[in-house]
Design an enzyme around this catalytic site. Structure first.
Site, PDB file in Angstrom:
ATOM      1  N   HIS A  61       0.948  -0.825  -0.034  1.00 52.91           N
ATOM      2  CA  HIS A  61       0.341  -0.038  -0.094  1.00 52.91           C
ATOM      3  C   HIS A  61       0.908   1.463   0.168  1.00 52.91           C
ATOM      4  O   HIS A  61       0.029   2.292  -0.722  1.00 52.91           O
ATOM      5  CB  HIS A  61      -1.157  -0.291   0.951  1.00 52.91           C
ATOM      6  CG  HIS A  61      -0.688   0.304   2.308  1.00 52.91           C
ATOM      7  ND1 HIS A  61      -0.330  -0.749   3.276  1.00 52.91           N
ATOM      8  CD2 HIS A  61      -0.260   1.392   3.632  1.00 52.91           C
ATOM      9  CE1 HIS A  61      -0.047  -0.243   4.284  1.00 52.91           C
ATOM     10  NE2 HIS A  61      -0.047   1.063   4.121  1.00 52.91           N
ATOM     11  N   ASP A 191       1.840  -7.507   2.370  1.00 53.03           N
ATOM     12  CA  ASP A 191       1.085  -6.667   1.985  1.00 53.03           C
ATOM     13  C   ASP A 191       3.013  -5.556   1.636  1.00 53.03           C
ATOM     14  O   ASP A 191       3.388  -5.073   2.305  1.00 53.03           O
ATOM     15  CB  ASP A 191       0.848  -5.816   3.638  1.00 53.03           C
ATOM     16  CG  ASP A 191       0.304  -3.785   3.146  1.00 53.03           C
ATOM     17  OD1 ASP A 191       0.977  -3.339   1.739  1.00 53.03           O
ATOM     18  OD2 ASP A 191       0.088  -3.153   3.555  1.00 53.03           O
ATOM     19  N   SER A 612       4.282   1.960   8.872  1.00 50.93           N
ATOM     20  CA  SER A 612       3.574   1.290   7.365  1.00 50.93           C
ATOM     21  C   SER A 612       5.304   1.130   6.680  1.00 50.93           C
ATOM     22  O   SER A 612       6.003   1.998   6.289  1.00 50.93           O
ATOM     23  CB  SER A 612       2.808   1.188   5.487  1.00 50.93           C
ATOM     24  OG  SER A 612       1.811   0.905   6.691  1.00 50.93           O
TER      25      SER A 612
HETATM   26  N1  ARG Z   1      -4.707   0.350   7.941  1.00 51.34           N
HETATM   27  C1  ARG Z   1      -3.569   0.517   7.240  1.00 51.34           C
HETATM   28  C2  ARG Z   1      -2.597   1.612   6.997  1.00 51.34           C
HETATM   29  O1  ARG Z   1      -3.679   2.543   7.894  1.00 51.34           O
HETATM   30  C3  ARG Z   1      -3.637  -0.168   5.908  1.00 51.34           C
HETATM   31  C4  ARG Z   1      -3.723   0.947   5.020  1.00 51.34           C
HETATM   32  C5  ARG Z   1      -4.447   0.055   3.590  1.00 51.34           C
HETATM   33  N2  ARG Z   1      -5.678  -0.503   2.995  1.00 51.34           N
HETATM   34  C6  ARG Z   1      -6.775  -0.568   2.844  1.00 51.34           C
HETATM   35  N3  ARG Z   1      -6.909  -1.458   2.750  1.00 51.34           N
HETATM   36  N4  ARG Z   1      -7.212   1.065   3.045  1.00 51.34           N
HETATM   37  O2  ARG Z   1      -2.554   2.311   6.195  1.00 51.34           O
HETATM   38  N1  GLU Z   2      -1.511   1.538   8.004  1.00 50.61           N
HETATM   39  C1  GLU Z   2      -0.810   1.946   7.851  1.00 50.61           C
HETATM   40  C2  GLU Z   2       0.353   3.159   7.517  1.00 50.61           C
HETATM   41  O1  GLU Z   2       0.334   3.613   6.709  1.00 50.61           O
HETATM   42  C3  GLU Z   2       0.351   1.832   9.956  1.00 50.61           C
HETATM   43  C4  GLU Z   2      -0.669   1.326  10.547  1.00 50.61           C
HETATM   44  C5  GLU Z   2      -1.296   2.147  11.896  1.00 50.61           C
HETATM   45  O2  GLU Z   2      -1.481   3.356  11.771  1.00 50.61           O
HETATM   46  O3  GLU Z   2      -0.123   1.932  12.756  1.00 50.61           O
HETATM   47  O4  GLU Z   2       1.507   4.011   7.903  1.00 50.61           O
END
Ligand code: ARG
Ligand code: GLU
Length: 677
Positions: A61, A191, A612
């Site tokens: 991502h 990921d 991330s």
């Molecule tokens: N929750 C993760 C973060 O905060 C992954 C986000 C990307 N994935 C998604 N399905 N939106 O960034």
């Molecule tokens: N998916 C998040 C990011 O892109 C990390 C997850 C979180 O917020 O801890 O940084």
């Protein structure tokens, strides 16, 4: 989330928890250390160097828009994945860069001297930068405030701007489970994606050039395939964006009880409207998938924060901590009542600011979601460019990009819900600064802001016409003034609140100081809130109990991927070659002790957005996984880290290596990686 320069104080705790390194193995300026392998990826994610030829690992991502930018109908790398078969096939990415940290230095004393001499913070930072000139190409220095202005650090970094795409799995692997599984455990997402840093032939940073060569990296990470067990030491090294762990408890309560419910309510409207249309119309699905993912990412996190805060009695604990600080100072300090007074001042400000903050929030949630407004903004840019005799190619291209993923009827339906709920809030609560009158007048004037004709008549996809005709069509459309009108209302509101927010912030500096003194007196170190600077968190590998009678195991395996598989589903489908590879169970050296292929695992590391792509390291500093998410039961860790339910989610490096090796057959990548024996 410790600053790497302050790790010495943590070393004995970390060793007691199983770490087999010293603080200087993690961070050192003059000697090689783990730090040398960690990069701030594009300024929004973390990445790490995993070969002596500049190979960088980060999340799928995080690489998403780079992967997307090289994709077309014929070569759909998002769908099918991408593996460069040679260095020549690695793909340059305009605008993408990585920053290495050269040094971090505590410059608090210098800054304080300047501040005492009457300089503003900005002037003081500038003076510090002037007296610390750095040599070298693409070096960048900045001064950052830590602990709300109680400590200042000078960060020197070096930017490399030729970063090429090397490999990415299909989205069915890299985004497996998509929005349904996002923030959720048990998780089975692979990921990850891979990039490579290129330098000029002499090793110096350089913009893209075909003469550039793969970076010669001195200290790439070593990868461990020996796996992880519950209770093992782990560590996350990266660039967490923002946490607020020391705010006055009433401030957190206002966030949780007042602000987040508004945000969630407004996003509910948008997401449910988009979702039903996306399910019916595959074209809308393509147009709105990425917008949906980003709106739902915050929405789901906030719901988790509200529930997690309540389930962990987080506000009670924060209140208790606050009272302890007040008590300590009341009993020990010359200025006995300062802490008490501060809390009272905060509480007054917080309730005083509540309505204005709510009003700002409505703007912040509604303006970016309302497509018609975005159209108006871009149309204004075009008309302004035309009036100023600027070439229209650029501004028309931005409009074209917007139109490609815009459905006027869907926008009409979603924003109708948003505006109605905005007007309703304004009518019900007259203290809110909602432009009810404007919205109602506009709607009368336009015979309904949500008249279908208004949307249908947008001069969309009509820019093949002569520029001059197109410009006049934009200028004369009824929605043309929507953006400038609402923007000026919003600016007025922001100008009104800014001074009060600044005052609040200055109180935080004092409060943070009192907070640290009280905690230090009890032998407790206080880690600074995250602010996108480089940090190290450490914690135990392990599952947790999200609810009475329910227990989450700390790891998942490939079995679960096949369990979740739903043919044809847009979130849980699998390419047939991938499924067959998994079913053949040819896991080789990537299998765990039970012969299964490990996929994801959990640990109690404090992380947040920006972490991330951060490496998960074991007690020896070897790479065991790649951080990409948190469990939603613990997302309130941004305000309150509860070790019993806050977990970060990582992909097991053995799964990553299995995909690269056995699925993609990318031997040339495997052969440049250092594996621990
Ligand atoms: N929750 C993760 C973060 O905060 C992954 C986000 C990307 N994935 C998604 N399905 N939106 O960034
Ligand atoms: N998916 C998040 C990011 O892109 C990390 C997850 C979180 O917020 O801890 O940084």
């Amino acid at each position: 989330m410790w600053l790497p320069i302050n790790l010495e104080g943590q070393e004995s705790n970390m060793v007691a928890k199983g770490m087999k390194m010293s603080a200087s193995d993690i961070y050192s300026v003059n000697n090689g250390s783990l730090k040398d392998a960690i990069v701030h990826f594009g300024g929004f994610c973390t990445g790490e160097v995993i070969s002596s030829k500049g190979l960088v690992l980060t999340n799928h991502h995080c690489g998403y828009s780079a992967i997307q930018s090289h994709s077309s109908i014929d070569d759909d790398y998002l769908k099918d994945g991408f593996w460069a078969l040679s260095e020549e096939m690695e793909k340059p990415n305009d605008g993408l860069y990585v920053d290495f940290i050269v040094s971090i230095e505590d410059v608090s004393n210098e800054v304080l001297v300047y501040l005492d001499s009457g300089m503003t913070e900005k002037e003081a930072f500038k003076a510090v930068l002037n007296s610390h000139q750095t040599q070298g190409l693409a070096m960048r220095s900045e001064v950052r405030s830590i602990y709300y202005g109680n400590q200042f650090i000078l960060i020197v970094s070096q930017r490399f701007s030729d970063v090429r795409l090397v490999g990415a799995p299909p989205s069915a692997v890299g985004k497996f489970g998509a929005d349904t599984d996002n923030w959720v455990w048990p998780r089975h997402t692979g990921d990850f994606s891979m990039f490579r840093i290129y330098t000029a032939p002499d090793g110096s940073p350089s913009e893209y050039s075909n003469k550039n060569i793969p970076m010669v990296s001195k200290n790439p990470l070593t990868i461990s395939l020996s796996g992880v067990n519950e209770g093992d030491f782990s560590m996350i090294y990266g660039f967490p964006g923002r946490t607020t762990s020391y705010l006055p408890v009433n401030e957190v309560a206002q966030q949780i009880n007042t602000m987040l419910p508004i945000r969630v309510k407004l996003r509910d409207i948008v997401l449910s409207t988009w979702d039903s249309a996306m399910r019916l119309d595959p074209m809308i699905k393509i147009q709105y998938a990425s917008k949906y993912a980003s709106v739902s990412n915050g929405w789901k996190k906030w719901i988790g924060q509200m529930e997690g805060m309540s389930a962990s009695y987080g506000l009670d604990t924060l209140r208790y901590r606050q009272e302890q600080v007040v008590k300590y100072h009341s009993a020990n300090h010359d200025d006995a009542f300062r802490a008490l007074d501060l809390v009272e001042e905060f509480n007054n400000q917080i309730s005083f600011l509540e309505k204005e903050r709510q009003s700002v929030l409505y703007y912040q949630e509604i303006l970016p979601r309302w497509g018609l407004l975005r159209w108006s903004r871009l149309a204004n840019d075009i008309v302004n460019d035309s009036d100023n005799k600027v070439d229209l190619v650029k501004s028309i291209k931005v409009l074209k990009d917007f139109e490609r993923n815009y459905n006027p009827e869907l926008d009409r339906r979603a924003s109708k819900g948003l505006i109605n709920s905005w007007i309703e809030a304004g009518l019900k609560d007259t203290l809110l600064n909602v432009p009810v009158k404007y919205l109602m007048e506009t709607s009368a004037f336009m015979q309904g802001l949500f008249n279908k004709d208004l949307y249908d008549s947008l001069p969309i996809k009509s820019h093949d016409k002569l520029d001059s005709i197109f410009v006049e069509q934009c200028r004369n459309h009824l929605a043309f003034n929507l953006w400038p009108d609402l923007l000026s209302q919003y600016r007025e509101l922001i100008a009104k609140t800014r001074q009060k927010e600044i005052k609040f912030k200055s109180g935080m500096k004092e409060w943070m100081r009192l907070y640290m003194i009280a905690n230090n007196s009890r032998g407790r170190d206080v880690a600074p809130d995250a602010n996108s600077s480089m940090r190290v968190s450490w914690g135990e590998i392990g599952g947790f109990s999200p609810k009475d009678g329910k227990r989450y195991n700390y790891k998942t395996t490939a079995k679960g991927i096949l369990e979740k598989y739903i043919p044809g589903d847009y979130e849980f489908d699998l390419p047939s070659d991938f499924r067959m590879k998994l079913e053949s169970m040819d896991y080789g050296k990537y299998a765990d002790e039970d012969g299964e292929l490990p996929v994801c695992f959990l640990a109690a590391n404090h992380t947040t957005g920006g972490n991330s792509g951060s490496p998960a390291l074991n007690s020896k500093g070897h790479l065991i996984g790649l951080n990409f998410d948190r469990v939603w039961e613990g997302t309130m860790s941004d305000f309150y880290f509860a070790p019993e339910r806050c977990r970060n989610i990582m992909v097991d490096v053995r799964y990553i290596m299995w995909v690269v090796d056995k699925y993609a057959g990318a031997d040339r990548l495997i052969s440049e990686i250092n594996f621990a024996n």
